[in-house]
Enzyme design. Sequence first.
Site, PDB file in Angstrom:
ATOM      1  N   ASP A 134      55.937 -17.782  18.627  1.00 39.64           N
ATOM      2  CA  ASP A 134      55.301 -18.462  19.751  1.00 39.64           C
ATOM      3  C   ASP A 134      56.306 -18.508  20.905  1.00 39.64           C
ATOM      4  O   ASP A 134      57.295 -19.258  20.849  1.00 39.64           O
ATOM      5  CB  ASP A 134      54.899 -19.888  19.362  1.00 39.64           C
ATOM      6  CG  ASP A 134      53.696 -19.923  18.420  1.00 39.64           C
ATOM      7  OD1 ASP A 134      53.543 -18.984  17.625  1.00 39.64           O
ATOM      8  OD2 ASP A 134      52.943 -20.913  18.467  1.00 39.64           O
ATOM      9  N   LYS A 197      48.067 -19.118  24.152  1.00 40.81           N
ATOM     10  CA  LYS A 197      48.105 -20.499  23.678  1.00 40.81           C
ATOM     11  C   LYS A 197      48.202 -21.432  24.874  1.00 40.81           C
ATOM     12  O   LYS A 197      48.923 -21.152  25.832  1.00 40.81           O
ATOM     13  CB  LYS A 197      49.307 -20.661  22.742  1.00 40.81           C
ATOM     14  CG  LYS A 197      49.568 -22.060  22.218  1.00 40.81           C
ATOM     15  CD  LYS A 197      50.794 -22.037  21.300  1.00 40.81           C
ATOM     16  CE  LYS A 197      51.221 -23.434  20.881  1.00 40.81           C
ATOM     17  NZ  LYS A 197      52.446 -23.399  20.025  1.00 40.81           N
ATOM     18  N   LYS A 234      44.742 -20.008  20.952  1.00 36.71           N
ATOM     19  CA  LYS A 234      45.276 -21.170  20.258  1.00 36.71           C
ATOM     20  C   LYS A 234      45.401 -22.357  21.217  1.00 36.71           C
ATOM     21  O   LYS A 234      46.279 -22.386  22.061  1.00 36.71           O
ATOM     22  CB  LYS A 234      46.648 -20.855  19.651  1.00 36.71           C
ATOM     23  CG  LYS A 234      47.296 -22.046  18.936  1.00 36.71           C
ATOM     24  CD  LYS A 234      48.649 -21.669  18.354  1.00 36.71           C
ATOM     25  CE  LYS A 234      49.359 -22.886  17.758  1.00 36.71           C
ATOM     26  NZ  LYS A 234      50.684 -22.530  17.169  1.00 36.71           N
TER      27      LYS A 234
END
Length: 298
Positions: A134, A197, A234
């Site tokens: 991430d 995300k 996400k």
Amino acid sequence: MIDLAWVNSVDINLPSVKRRAETLSSRRTVKKQWQAAWLLRAVTCIDLTTLSGSFSNREDILNGLNFDDVDLIKCGAVCVYPAKVRVAVKTLKDIGSDIPVAAVATGFPSGQYSLKTRLEEIKLAVLDGAQEIDIVINRELALIGKWKELYEEIRQMKDACGTAHMKAILAVGELGTLTNVYKASLVAMMAGADFIKTSTGKEATVNATLPVGVVMCRAIRDYHQRTGTKVGFKPAGGLRTSKDALLWLILIKEELGNEWLNNNLFRLGASRLLADVERQLFHYVYGRYAAISELPAM
């Protein structure tokens, strides 16, 4: 390759986005056994940031739901800091789990480190066994409209990930406008992000909200229509209840379709969410809410 003409042509209609988000939250719902089924799906899409608990130890609830295959109900990934990747990988291997380990990297949550340092952190996490990374984008470049420079940075991060999947965190609360959110989503996808995300969860203002979700999902849908490439989504930050999980699942179903309703293309960044999901499923099976002592500590 970056398509600056596409990026620069973006202009988001804020009232329309808000109306769409309000429709999702006020008119869509699931009840009874369908709610239980959707909550089980939510569990499989959670990126946990702890190794202390697992839903799969509640076989009594799964049996009460007439769900026989316990192995199917496991989280999407276990997310840790880069320094903890090696121990997380070993711990999961020792218990025979194939849950992937994800690492937050690139100077999480600020991302305000030199590019060389951010790239090295990715490489070290992958070397230690992280299967997902991430990364945090450089919000400064987004705010001043340096989209080509942002693309080049993210592209280098993608290269550093090697075979590991890369989730690009936009930190939407620091991007200023929904137009910037859409543009940053496009640039990240053009640079090779496997997921986009919403947030680090550490921003002081906006994290995962439905209007942001609508914009990011529309960007994913548009990108798929133009390129044929499916990119995952996400939401993270501020998701705590089963109702939150259901709203995001409904958003994904309506905006992207059933193909995205799995942990290959959808994740929930919300570890505390698991406790409330388990509480609601306990109520469905036993007809009452569990005492604190009846649920595992998270």
